[in-house]
Design a protein around this motif. Structure first.
Motif, PDB file in Angstrom:
ATOM      1  N   SER A  20       0.845  -1.160   0.083  1.00  0.00           N
ATOM      2  CA  SER A  20      -0.033   0.025   0.067  1.00  0.00           C
ATOM      3  C   SER A  20       0.763   1.274   0.062  1.00  0.00           C
ATOM      4  CB  SER A  20      -1.044   0.050   1.296  1.00  0.00           C
ATOM      5  OG  SER A  20      -1.996  -1.164   1.215  1.00  0.00           O
ATOM      6  N   VAL A  21       2.055   1.139   0.569  1.00  0.00           N
ATOM      7  CA  VAL A  21       2.953   2.446   0.959  1.00  0.00           C
ATOM      8  C   VAL A  21       3.606   2.638  -0.514  1.00  0.00           C
ATOM      9  CG1 VAL A  21       4.831   3.121   1.939  1.00  0.00           C
ATOM     10  CG2 VAL A  21       3.268   2.195   3.348  1.00  0.00           C
ATOM     11  N   LEU A  22       3.997   1.662  -1.473  1.00  0.00           N
ATOM     12  CA  LEU A  22       5.023   1.688  -2.511  1.00  0.00           C
ATOM     13  C   LEU A  22       4.310   2.854  -3.526  1.00  0.00           C
ATOM     14  CD1 LEU A  22       6.734  -1.652  -2.893  1.00  0.00           C
ATOM     15  CD2 LEU A  22       7.668   0.421  -2.039  1.00  0.00           C
ATOM     16  N   PRO A  23       3.212   2.514  -3.870  1.00  0.00           N
ATOM     17  CA  PRO A  23       2.403   3.403  -4.894  1.00  0.00           C
ATOM     18  C   PRO A  23       2.255   4.569  -4.220  1.00  0.00           C
ATOM     19  CG  PRO A  23       1.251   1.429  -4.653  1.00  0.00           C
ATOM     20  CD  PRO A  23       2.142   1.463  -3.344  1.00  0.00           C
ATOM     21  N   LEU A  24       2.025   4.983  -3.332  1.00  0.00           N
ATOM     22  CA  LEU A  24       2.142   6.519  -2.699  1.00  0.00           C
ATOM     23  C   LEU A  24       3.566   6.899  -2.545  1.00  0.00           C
ATOM     24  CD1 LEU A  24       0.009   5.885   0.729  1.00  0.00           C
ATOM     25  CD2 LEU A  24      -0.832   6.597  -1.735  1.00  0.00           C
ATOM     26  N   LEU A  25       4.432   6.347  -2.320  1.00  0.00           N
ATOM     27  CA  LEU A  25       6.026   6.848  -2.354  1.00  0.00           C
ATOM     28  C   LEU A  25       6.072   7.132  -3.959  1.00  0.00           C
ATOM     29  CD1 LEU A  25       8.528   7.279  -1.412  1.00  0.00           C
ATOM     30  CD2 LEU A  25       9.249   4.784  -1.353  1.00  0.00           C
ATOM     31  N   ILE A  26       5.853   6.221  -4.840  1.00  0.00           N
ATOM     32  CA  ILE A  26       6.326   6.671  -6.337  1.00  0.00           C
ATOM     33  C   ILE A  26       5.386   7.766  -6.564  1.00  0.00           C
ATOM     34  CG2 ILE A  26       5.771   5.605  -8.525  1.00  0.00           C
ATOM     35  CD1 ILE A  26       5.975   2.876  -7.558  1.00  0.00           C
ATOM     36  N   GLY A  27       4.141   7.847  -6.198  1.00  0.00           N
ATOM     37  CA  GLY A  27       3.337   9.276  -6.593  1.00  0.00           C
ATOM     38  C   GLY A  27       4.077  10.374  -5.803  1.00  0.00           C
ATOM     39  N   ALA A  28       4.691  10.231  -4.801  1.00  0.00           N
ATOM     40  CA  ALA A  28       5.055  11.596  -4.181  1.00  0.00           C
ATOM     41  C   ALA A  28       6.653  11.780  -4.885  1.00  0.00           C
ATOM     42  CB  ALA A  28       5.533  11.246  -2.560  1.00  0.00           C
ATOM     43  N   ILE A  29       7.253  10.618  -5.309  1.00  0.00           N
ATOM     44  CA  ILE A  29       8.694  11.112  -6.139  1.00  0.00           C
ATOM     45  C   ILE A  29       8.188  11.722  -7.388  1.00  0.00           C
ATOM     46  CG2 ILE A  29      10.402  10.104  -7.447  1.00  0.00           C
ATOM     47  CD1 ILE A  29      10.510   7.705  -5.098  1.00  0.00           C
ATOM     48  N   TRP A  30       7.141  11.147  -7.961  1.00  0.00           N
ATOM     49  CA  TRP A  30       6.900  11.845  -9.223  1.00  0.00           C
ATOM     50  C   TRP A  30       6.221  13.140  -9.281  1.00  0.00           C
ATOM     51  CZ3 TRP A  30       8.366   9.080 -13.088  1.00  0.00           C
ATOM     52  CH2 TRP A  30       7.831   9.428 -14.416  1.00  0.00           C
ATOM     53  N   GLY A  31       5.366  13.357  -8.169  1.00  0.00           N
ATOM     54  CA  GLY A  31       5.007  14.808  -7.989  1.00  0.00           C
ATOM     55  C   GLY A  31       5.871  15.730  -7.664  1.00  0.00           C
ATOM     56  N   VAL A  32       7.389  15.477  -6.956  1.00  0.00           N
ATOM     57  CA  VAL A  32       8.091  16.288  -6.758  1.00  0.00           C
ATOM     58  C   VAL A  32       8.942  16.617  -8.254  1.00  0.00           C
ATOM     59  CG1 VAL A  32      10.721  16.382  -6.134  1.00  0.00           C
ATOM     60  CG2 VAL A  32       8.833  15.682  -4.581  1.00  0.00           C
ATOM     61  N   GLY A  33       9.095  15.508  -9.067  1.00  0.00           N
ATOM     62  CA  GLY A  33       9.523  15.820 -10.498  1.00  0.00           C
ATOM     63  C   GLY A  33       8.853  16.705 -11.157  1.00  0.00           C
ATOM     64  N   ASP A  34       7.274  16.762 -11.384  1.00  0.00           N
ATOM     65  CA  ASP A  34       6.356  17.358 -11.889  1.00  0.00           C
ATOM     66  C   ASP A  34       6.492  18.743 -11.448  1.00  0.00           C
ATOM     67  OD1 ASP A  34       4.139  17.728 -13.939  1.00  0.00           O
ATOM     68  OD2 ASP A  34       3.183  18.168 -11.938  1.00  0.00           O
ATOM     69  N   GLY A  35       6.609  19.193 -10.023  1.00  0.00           N
ATOM     70  CA  GLY A  35       6.817  20.467  -9.657  1.00  0.00           C
ATOM     71  C   GLY A  35       7.938  21.196 -10.100  1.00  0.00           C
ATOM     72  N   VAL A  36       9.060  20.262 -10.173  1.00  0.00           N
ATOM     73  CA  VAL A  36      10.376  20.690 -10.632  1.00  0.00           C
ATOM     74  C   VAL A  36      10.260  21.157 -12.106  1.00  0.00           C
ATOM     75  CG1 VAL A  36      12.834  20.210 -11.222  1.00  0.00           C
ATOM     76  CG2 VAL A  36      11.925  19.738  -9.044  1.00  0.00           C
ATOM     77  N   PHE A  37       9.685  20.434 -13.006  1.00  0.00           N
ATOM     78  CA  PHE A  37       9.648  20.443 -14.311  1.00  0.00           C
ATOM     79  C   PHE A  37       8.758  21.872 -14.581  1.00  0.00           C
ATOM     80  CE2 PHE A  37      10.778  16.014 -14.783  1.00  0.00           C
ATOM     81  CZ  PHE A  37      12.127  16.283 -15.370  1.00  0.00           C
ATOM     82  N   ASN A  38       7.408  21.795 -14.074  1.00  0.00           N
ATOM     83  CA  ASN A  38       6.482  22.991 -14.176  1.00  0.00           C
ATOM     84  C   ASN A  38       7.154  24.326 -13.734  1.00  0.00           C
ATOM     85  OD1 ASN A  38       4.046  21.689 -15.173  1.00  0.00           O
ATOM     86  ND2 ASN A  38       3.710  21.330 -12.968  1.00  0.00           N
TER      87      ASN A  38
END
Length: 436
Positions: A343-361
């Motif tokens: 249950s935690v791994l998908p949330l962790l991947i989502g958080a990592i991906w969110g950081v990347g998206d914030g950086v790119f934007n």
């Protein structure tokens, strides 16, 4: 003006300096950034959540998914001409006009059919291209004016303004998904006064608030001499194709396209093939909320530390490392598992991906503002052309290829984008040093 030397505190909140020799009080352009950020917060809290629901609430013959594909194809096409329209109208009028497409799209979801959703999607593609080119142009203009009037470093102000805007924008994923979770918590997807009927009525109210806020934006001083109203078709076509002959644009296109790919990956692949198998349909809202929260925080931090081309290069490189690590993990190390870890791994991947998206934007928008001072509208139009084309491609390809194939495509695209970006920044930095 900043006698205590703390110039970095000034970009977003300005206090008048009574000792200034200039009797005229400079305008606080940060107020327009606040208004713009709140307007997008209301509009995209509604639209983002509605977009996430299309494949589940409008399932008849794939109406929701096909409508989204049509929307982004329309978005891609009209983005080619968006810079011309924004330059002719002015960025404030473009922002106000842009809200009408989102209002119509949400209204069409109250009575979804091929006769309402398809025309609304086509029109939204047009207005979305206008509102996003207008947003980039308006925010950059406000930052430049603020830096000039208050004698601040332009790159720092552009970074700060973009950090605030994209932080607010990323928060829409949290707010919109929480609204959906609250109103659909009983699984009621019927129309009328409950379920999706109530949900889209609330969304329509959010849209109206955002549209009203747009009207309170200040009108910005923008050039119109390059595109007179009687301009020939040949002149307009030249203005559209000319950027593709410039090396800086060609080198940044892969990064613009990847920014669209990584956004669409979340909507089309991450929620369906990673989150749903692990957490179920009910867990999608929570995972997207985590993604949005990480996105918002990283946007604010990335904007805060942006001041120059060098800082943009460092921050983009950091975001790229995070996303390529997540992609490699999904290809070689990730597997569906039971228990708390699953249950935690998908949330962790989502958080990592969110950081990347914030950086790119934040960094792409700041980069365009720094590099293209004379043709701001054209630069942001190029961003939306390549970004929306990549999003449309993912929506149409997702049903046809598997997750592993999509991940490999993403890795290749990211490596190409970062390579071209680093070459661009090193070349521009070298050129600027030689000029000095």
């Amino acid at each position: 003006m900043d006698s205590d030397g703390r110039e970095e505190a000034a970009p977003l909140v300005v206090v008048a300096d009574c000792s200034s020799s200039d009797a005229r009080q400079p305008k606080n352009h940060a107020i327009d950034t606040h208004i713009l950020s709140f307007a997008f917060l209301f509009i995209f809290s509604a639209y983002g959540a509605a977009q996430n629901l299309q494949s589940t609430v409008n399932t008849e013959q794939g109406l929701g998914t096909i409508s989204m594909g049509i929307l982004y194809l329309s978005f891609t096409f009209f983005s080619v001409f968006a810079s011309v329209v924004v330059r002719w109208m002015g960025s404030k009028k473009a922002l106000v006009l842009g809200t009408t497409g989102y209002l119509l799209f949400i209204a069409s979801n109250l009575k979804p059919s091929w006769y309402t959703m398809v025309p609304a999607s086509l029109y939204l593609g047009f207005t979305a291209s206008i509102i996003w080119v207008g947003q980039g142009t308006y925010l950059t203009s406000a930052a430049r004016s603020h830096a000039k009037d208050w004698n601040l470093h332009e790159g720092t102000v552009i970074g700060g303004f973009n950090g605030e805007f994209w932080g607010f924008f990323a928060s829409t994923q949290v707010i919109g998904n929480l609204i959906s979770l609250l109103l659909l918590q009983d699984g009621n997807e019927g129309g009328g006064s409950t379920g999706t009927g109530l949900l889209f009525t609330v969304f329509l109210g959010c849209m109206l608030l955002g549209a009203i806020l747009m009207c309170f934006l200040s009108k910005r001083d923008e050039k119109e001499e390059d595109f007179p109203s009687h301009a020939s078709i040949a002149t307009l076509l030249k203005s559209i194709t000319a950027p593709l002959l410039e090396m800086r644009v060609l080198l940044i296109i892969p990064l613009l396209a990847y920014s669209g790919l990584q956004q669409a990956f979340v909507w089309a692949e991450f929620t369906k093939k990673i989150v749903e198998p692990a957490l179920g349909v009910s867990g999608i809202g929570g995972a997207m909320a985590v993604y949005g929260a990480a996105d918002a925080i990283s946007s604010l931090l990335a904007g805060w530390y942006t001041s120059s081309l060098f800082s943009v290069t460092v921050i983009v490189s950091f975001g790229s490392v995070l996303q390529i690590a997540a992609l490699l993990w999904l290809v070689f190390g990730y597997s569906l598992s039971n228990g708390a870890l699953g249950s935690v791994l998908p949330l962790l991947i989502g958080a990592i991906w969110g950081v990347g998206d914030g950086v790119f934007n934040t960094q792409i928008n700041a980069l365009l503002g720094m590099l293209f001072k004379r043709d701001t509208e054209t630069a942001f139009a190029q961003l939306k052309v390549w970004q929306s084309a990549a999003i449309a491609a993912v929506f149409f390809l997702s049903p046809a290829i598997g997750l592993q194939a999509m991940l490999i495509v993403m890795i290749i695209a990211l490596l190409m984008a970062v390579s071209a970006f680093l070459f661009l920044t090193l070349h521009v930095e070298k050129s600027s040093i030689e000029v000095q």
